[in-house]
Design a protein around this motif. Structure first.
Motif, short mmCIF file in Angstrom:
data_model
loop_
_atom_site.label_atom_id
_atom_site.label_comp_id
_atom_site.label_asym_id
_atom_site.label_seq_id
_atom_site.Cartn_x
_atom_site.Cartn_y
_atom_site.Cartn_z
N GLU A 167 5.97 -4.90 8.22
CA GLU A 167 4.88 -3.99 8.58
C GLU A 167 4.34 -3.31 7.33
OE1 GLU A 167 6.31 -1.22 11.50
OE2 GLU A 167 6.64 -2.77 13.00
N GLY A 168 3.15 -2.76 7.47
CA GLY A 168 2.57 -1.93 6.41
C GLY A 168 2.32 -2.65 5.11
N GLU A 169 2.67 -1.98 4.02
CA GLU A 169 2.39 -2.47 2.67
C GLU A 169 3.07 -3.81 2.38
OE1 GLU A 169 3.41 -1.10 -1.93
OE2 GLU A 169 3.70 0.33 -0.28
N TYR A 170 4.32 -3.99 2.81
CA TYR A 170 5.04 -5.23 2.54
C TYR A 170 4.42 -6.41 3.30
CZ TYR A 170 8.44 -2.26 0.28
OH TYR A 170 9.04 -1.34 -0.57
N GLU A 182 1.27 -11.36 3.01
CA GLU A 182 0.13 -12.13 3.53
C GLU A 182 -0.83 -12.48 2.39
OE1 GLU A 182 -1.58 -9.86 6.74
OE2 GLU A 182 0.06 -10.37 8.10
N GLY A 183 -1.12 -11.50 1.52
CA GLY A 183 -1.99 -11.75 0.37
C GLY A 183 -1.41 -12.79 -0.56
N HIS A 184 -0.10 -12.72 -0.79
CA HIS A 184 0.54 -13.68 -1.69
C HIS A 184 0.51 -15.10 -1.10
CE1 HIS A 184 4.10 -14.54 -4.61
NE2 HIS A 184 2.95 -14.93 -5.10
N LEU A 185 0.77 -15.22 0.21
CA LEU A 185 0.74 -16.54 0.85
C LEU A 185 -0.66 -17.15 0.82
CD1 LEU A 185 3.02 -15.89 3.96
CD2 LEU A 185 3.57 -17.28 1.95
N LYS A 186 -1.69 -16.31 0.84
CA LYS A 186 -3.07 -16.79 0.82
C LYS A 186 -3.56 -17.06 -0.61
CE LYS A 186 -4.20 -14.42 5.11
NZ LYS A 186 -4.97 -13.35 5.77
N SER A 187 -2.82 -16.56 -1.62
CA SER A 187 -3.22 -16.71 -3.01
C SER A 187 -2.95 -18.13 -3.53
CB SER A 187 -2.47 -15.70 -3.88
OG SER A 187 -1.12 -16.14 -4.10
N ASP A 188 -3.39 -18.37 -4.78
CA ASP A 188 -3.18 -19.68 -5.39
C ASP A 188 -1.71 -19.98 -5.65
OD1 ASP A 188 -5.88 -20.21 -5.30
OD2 ASP A 188 -6.25 -19.54 -7.36
#
Length: 192
Positions: free
Chosen positions: A85-88, A93-99
């Motif tokens: 939840e939250g920041e983690y 999610e951002g890291h999985l979507k990144s290159d």
């Protein structure tokens, strides 16, 4: 009377030939995007993470109520983490979507196309298909079960075959407890 028997025989033969060569048309059943669900689970030395991902479009192909094909397009931008939840949650999610992982800006979709379907029981099949992630295609085998208008499939995917190498001990040394295992699981619960 002899002529009547010949006429009846001719009619029966024509009818028999017509029905013998009639083809059963394949039926494409579209996946219900609202009620179908795909979950993922990735593993690391210190535990695991899981979440969901959306089907953008999909169908199963049937011939005489037997599965004979299918195909799916996955919306890679829909990756969601469900065990944080939250920041983690936002960071993962951002890291999985990144290159580092799936690079959704350059590779917004992934796909799976059935190439061969073999019946292994009353409601079960072994599927050989082509899965494409980050424009790299690999052949995969998995089992799928069909019950009425529902289907369930489980896939184990080696992410490194699709150039998703971040944290992989296959490519990096001395990762220790930061290592992420190469295989991840997908479970699809489908309705059509």
């Amino acid at each position: 009377m002899d002529k009547s028997i010949k006429n009846i025989t001719a009619i029966i033969m024509v009818a028999f030939m017509t029905f013998s060569f009639a083809t059963v048309e394949k039926v494409k059943k579209e996946i219900n995007l609202e009620t179908s669900k795909v979950t993922w689970k990735g593993y690391k030395v210190t535990g695991s993470h899981q979440g969901t991902i959306d089907i953008k479009k999909g169908n199963l192909l049937f011939d005489d109520n037997k599965l004979v094909g299918g195909g799916f397009i996955i919306d890679m931008s829909s990756i969601v983490v469900t065990d944080l939840e939250g920041e983690y949650k936002d960071k993962l999610e951002g890291h999985l979507k990144s290159d580092d992982f799936f690079g959704i800006n350059n590779f917004p979709t992934a796909s799976l196309t059935f190439k061969k379907v073999k019946s292994t029981g009353k409601n079960s099949y072994e599927v050989t298909g082509d899965i494409t992630i980050k424009k790299k295609t690999e052949t995969i085998k998995f089992d799928i079960s069909i019950y009425g208008n529902k289907a369930n499939a489980s896939l184990k995917i080696d992410r490194t075959k699709f150039d998703v190498r971040y944290g992989s001990t296959s490519f990096f040394d001395n990762l220790k407890d930061k290592a992420i295992y190469d295989d991840f699981d997908l479970v699809a619960d489908l309705e059509f």
